[in-house]
Write an enzyme that holds these catalytic residues in place. Structure first.
Site, PDB file in Angstrom:
ATOM      1  N   SER A  18     -49.470 -25.587  40.692  1.00 48.16           N
ATOM      2  CA  SER A  18     -49.324 -26.286  41.954  1.00 48.16           C
ATOM      3  C   SER A  18     -47.416 -25.629  42.223  1.00 48.16           C
ATOM      4  CB  SER A  18     -49.513 -27.358  42.105  1.00 48.16           C
ATOM      5  OG  SER A  18     -50.640 -28.376  41.714  1.00 48.16           O
ATOM      6  N   GLU A  32       0.716  -0.941  -0.144  1.00 43.72           N
ATOM      7  CA  GLU A  32       0.302  -0.286  -0.065  1.00 43.72           C
ATOM      8  C   GLU A  32       0.578   1.240   0.139  1.00 43.72           C
ATOM      9  OE1 GLU A  32      -2.916  -0.068  -0.486  1.00 43.72           O
ATOM     10  OE2 GLU A  32      -4.275  -1.436   0.020  1.00 43.72           O
TER      11      GLU A  32
END
Length: 730
Positions: A365, A94
Site C-alpha cells: 500500500s 636509524e
C-alpha cells in the site's frame, strides 16, 4: 744489517713502482666508475616517490567513518605536520649522520663489513635512511648482493634528485610500524589514536623503535620489550644531543596510554553505506577504482554518524541480533536527497547484500499515495467518496475477474472519503480509483516521482503494490511530498579531494520542481491522517498508524504497506524522510507477527533522530485552503459532529455544505451564524436553566437528555479508538 745488492735494490724499486701504479690505476678506475655511476644515475629520470595511500571517508560532520586500503594503511603528511620528536627519535636510532652523507655512510659500511666477515654472514647491516627508503619504494628485503647493488643505485638516484627534507619525509611516510600501519601518521593513530604532530617524546621514541622488528617491538605483541626498545632510543637521542639527560629521565617516566584492544581494529561505520559510496564514486563520478583504493583520496559523505547509530540500535532493539528475517532502513534529507543513514541488512559480516539498494520487493500500500496524487490531478478531492464493499472487477474478455480484499476481510459497505481510504488503507477504494483513472495513469505518475522499476499496467493489482521496486527507490520517491514537489536524487558524496587537496568533485544541489506543490501539500495532509485515531472507520478499520501514534510529536506524514512477504513503513517530516522494510530474502510468509516491527522501528527511530531538531510545519502554498471537515461525510464539520479534522483543499474545491448527519435538532442554516454570538446564547440558556432549577422548575429535563446523548457519543469514540488499536494495519 741487511745488505742489498744492486740487482735486488732495483727489483724492489720496480715492485714499489708497480704497486703505486696499480693503486693509482685502481683509484682512477674507482673514481671513473663512481663518476660513471653518478652520471648514469643523474641522467636517469627522478625515481617516483608515489606509494599507495589510504583513502579516507568522512561523515557529514567530518568524522572518519572508514578507510580503503589493501593491507597498507598509510596517510601521507608533510614533514611539518610530523613534529620534531619523531624526526629526532628516528634520526638518532636509524641514521645519525643523515645530513652529512650522500646516501651511504662509509664508516658504518666498513664496520658492518668487518663484522660480517668475522661472522661469515650478512647479519649486520649499515643501511642509511636513504637506502631504507629506496628499499621500501622499489625493492624487496632479501639479503643478497644483487639487492644491495640495486639499493645503492636507487639511493644514489634519490640523493641526486631530491632534497634531504624530501627523503626523510618520504621515509617517515612509508616505513612499516606493524599491524597494517605504514607511515608515522597511521602509526600514531593505530597505537595512540592521535596525529603524528601531537606525539610526545616518549610516544615518538616508542614508535621509532618499532620498524627494526614490528613483530618483536610492537606493544601489542610484547609491551615490556617495546618499552625496553624505547629506552634505547631515548638514550641514543641523548647521545646525539637531541635531548638532555634530565629530559631523558622525564621521558622515560612518561606514562604511555595505548588504544584499548577493542579500538585497535577500527570499527567500520555503516558498511552497507560505504560500499555504496565506492560504487557511487566509481560509476557515477567516474573516478578510477585504483585511485580510490590507493590514491589517498578524501571522500566527504552525506552520512550522519549519530543518525546511523540510532538506526542500527533501534533495529537491534526491536528485532534482536539474530534471526532469518531481514530488514533495510534508509533515511535521507528530502530537501536535498542526502542520505543520512543506511542499513542494508542485520549483519554485514554475514551478508554484504545490500537490501536497501539491491533488493526488489512488492511495496504494497505504500504505492497508494502516487495513485491518489494522480486522482487529485484528475479532479478528485480528499472528500471524494466511493462505495467500499467486496467487489469483482472485470477488465478483459476471457480474464477472470479480479477480487481484491481488505485486511481481515472487513468492508464498510458504505461510501467513504479518499481521506479515510488512505488513512485506513482501504483496498477497494484504491482499486476503484485505479479503474477510474485508467491503468496507465499510475505507471506514468510513479515515474514522475522517480520510480524507475518497470510496472506492468496490464495487471490492476499494481494499484495495491504488486510490482517490485527498490527500497531506496521507493523511499526517495516520497521526497516531493515532503519538499513541495521537487524531485531529488539520492546523494552519497558532497566532495572528493585528491592527496594534494585538489577538488575532484563537489556536489551541486539544484533540485527541479516536477510536481504541483499544492497537490503534494494536500497529499501530505492526507497522509498525516494515518496517525489520527478519529479518522478511522468505526467498527471496521482503524488508521494504520494508530499503534505508533504516541511517538508522533511533530508534523509527520507517511504510509505503511503490507503484503504476504513484505512489511513497509515510509514517513517523513520536512527535514527527514525514512523508510523501513522487513521480509525474508527468499520471500515467505511472516511468522510470529514479525512484520509488526516495521512501524515500531520507524516511529522510534524518527522520534530519536529528530529529538534535537526544530518542529517544522509542512510547506503550504497560497492556493491551498484549510477547512474543518467531518472525515466520515466529507462535509464541513458542524458543532454536532463527533469528529472534525482540518483538511487541505485546492482553493475553490473545498466543501461549502455543513454536515447534518449528527444534527437532528439544530437547523443547519444556523451554522453560518457568528460563533461568538452562539457562545453568548449558550451562556444565556445555561443561566436560565440554573434559574429554573433554583425554583424547582421542570426545564432541566431536556438538558439531562442532551447530556445522555453526549455521553453516548463519547463512549462510541472511546470504543472506536480501542478498535483502531487492534486493527491498525493494512
Amino acid at each position: 744489517m741487511e745488505v742489498l745488492t744492486r740487482r735486488a735494490y732495483r727489483k724492489r724499486r720496480r715492485n714499489i713502482r708497480r704497486i703505486f701504479q696499480s693503486a693509482v690505476l685502481l683509484l682512477m678506475v674507482t673514481l671513473g666508475s663512481v663518476a660513471a655511476a653518478v652520471t648514469y644515475a643523474y641522467n636517469l629520470e627522478p625515481p617516483s616517490l608515489s606509494v599507495p595511500e589510504t583513502t579516507v571517508m568522512y561523515s557529514s560532520t567530518e568524522e572518519v567513518i572508514g578507510e580503503i586500503h589493501h593491507g597498507q594503511n598509510r596517510h601521507w603528511i608533510p614533514l611539518e605536520h610530523m613534529g620534531d620528536a619523531i624526526v629526532d627519535a628516528t634520526l638518532a636510532i636509524e641514521d645519525r649522520r643523515f645530513y652529512d652523507h650522500y646516501g651511504f655512510d662509509f664508516f658504518r659500511i666498513g664496520g658492518a663489513v668487518l663484522a660480517n666477515l668475522r661472522s661469515n654472514s650478512m647479519a649486520q647491516g649499515a643501511s642509511t635512511i636513504t637506502q631504507q627508503y629506496a628499499r621500501n619504494l622499489y625493492l624487496n628485503h632479501d639479503k643478497t648482493w644483487n639487492r644491495k647493488i640495486n639499493e645503492a643505485l636507487y639511493a644514489l638516484r634519490l640523493e641526486l634528485h631530491y632534497s634531504k627534507k624530501d627523503i626523510i619525509e618520504g621515509y617517515l611516510n612509508t616505513i612499516y610500524y606493524g599491524h597494517g600501519a605504514y607511515g608515522i601518521e597511521a602509526a600514531a593513530n593505530v597505537y595512540f589514536q592521535k596525529n603524528a604532530e601531537d606525539l610526545t617524546h616518549g610516544e615518538a621514541a616508542l614508535l621509532a623503535g618499532i620498524p627494526k622488528g614490528p613483530n618483536i617491538y610492537s606493544p601489542y605483541v610484547n609491551e615490556s620489550r617495546a618499552i625496553e626498545r624505547q629506552q634505547i632510543v631515548l638514550k641514543m637521542m641523548e647521545d646525539a644531543g637531541y635531548i638532555s639527560a634530565s629530559e631523558r629521565q622525564t621521558y622515560v617516566a612518561e606514562p604511555l596510554e595505548f588504544r584499548a584492544d577493542q579500538d585497535f581494529k577500527a570499527k567500520k561505520i555503516a558498511p552497507y553505506f560505504q560500499e555504496e559510496v565506492i560504487a557511487y564514486v566509481t560509476n557515477k563520478l567516474g573516478i578510477d577504482e585504483s585511485l580510490i583504493e590507493a590514491g589517498g583520496l578524501e571522500i566527504y559523505t552525506t552520512l550522519d554518524g549519530d543518525i546511523q547509530q540510532k538506526a542500527e540500535q533501534w533495529i537491534v532493539n526491536e528485532m534482536g541480533e539474530e534471526g532469518e528475517v531481514q530488514t533495510a532502513l534508509v533515511a535521507l534529507d528530502p530537501r536535498t536527497g542526502e542520505i543520512k543513514a543506511m542499513v542494508g541488512g542485520r549483519d554485514f559480516a554475514e551478508s554484504s547484500f545490500n537490501r536497501a539498494t539491491q533488493a526488489r520487493r512488492q511495496p504494497g500500500s505504500t504505492i497508494k499515495p502516487f495513485l491518489y496524487y494522480a486522482a487529485l490531478e484528475h479532479g478528485l478531492r480528499p472528500n471524494s467518496m466511493l462505495l467500499s464493499e467486496l467487489t469483482d472487477f472485470h477488465y478483459g474478455n476471457g480474464i477472470d475477474p479480479w477480487s481484491p480484499s481488505n485486511f481481515n476481510d472487513k468492508y464498510p459497505n458504505d461510501y467513504i472519503t479518499m481521506l479515510q481510504a488512505l488513512a485506513v488503507s482501504d483496498n477497494i477504494f484504491a482499486a476503484k480509483t485505479h479503474f477510474l483513472l485508467g491503468f496507465d495513469t499510475l505507471v506514468e505518475t510513479a515515474k514522475r516521482f522517480g520510480i524507475e522499476s518497470p510496472m506492468n499496467s496490464a495487471y490492476p493489482a499494481i494499484s495495491l503494490g504488486s510490482s517490485e521496486v527498490g527500497i531506496l527507490e521507493m523511499v526517495n520517491a516520497y521526497s516531493p511530498f515532503a519538499n513541495g514537489g521537487y524531485l531529488v536524487e539520492p546523494q552519497y558524496v558532497t566532495k572528493v579531494l585528491d592527496r594534494d587537496g585538489n577538488v575532484l568533485y563537489e556536489a551541486e544541489n539544484d533540485p527541479v520542481r516536477e510536481l504541483d506543490p499544492a497537490l503534494t501539500a494536500i497529499m501530505t495532509n492526507m497522509m498525516e491522517a494515518m496517525f489520527e485515531i478519529n479518522v478511522g472507520i468505526q467498527g471496521v478499520a482503524g488508521v494504520t498508524g494508530g499503534s505508533v501514534a504516541s511517538y508522533i510529536d511533530r508534523p509527520t506524514a507517511g504510509k505503511s504497506g503490507t503484503t504476504e512477504h513484505d512489511s513497509w513503513m515510509i514517513g517523513y517530516t520536512p527535514q527527514l524522510l525514512s523508510g523501513v522494510w522487513i521480509g525474508y530474502d527468499k520471500p515467505q510468509k511472516f511468522e510470529n507477527n514479525e512484520g509488526v516491527h516495521t512501524k515500531n522501528i520507524w516511529a522510534k527511530f524518527m522520534q530519536d533522530a529528530l529529538i534535537d531538531e526544530v518542529k517544522l510545519p509542512f510547506p503550504t502554498p497560497k492556493n491551498v485552503v484549510e477547512v474543518e471537515i467531518n472525515p466520515d461525510t466529507g462535509l464541513l464539520a458542524s458543532d454536532s459532529c463527533p469528529v472534525s479534522r482540518p483538511t487541505l483543499f485546492y482553493v475553490g474545491t473545498e466543501p461549502t455544505e455543513y454536515c447534518s448527519a449528527h444534527d437532528e435538532e439544530i437547523d443547519t442554516s444556523k451554522k453560518q451564524e457568528d460563533p461568538l454570538q452562539k457562545t453568548e446564547e449558550e451562556k444565556k440558556e445555561k443561566f436560565l436553566d440554573r434559574i429554573f432549577d433554583w425554583f424547582g422548575g421542570e426545564a432541566i429535563e431536556e438538558p439531562e437528555e442532551e447530556m445522555e446523548s453526549d455521553l453516548e457519543i463519547e463512549i462510541q469514540i472511546d470504543g472506536e479508538s480501542g478498535e483502531e488499536e487492534e486493527t491498525a494495519t493494512d
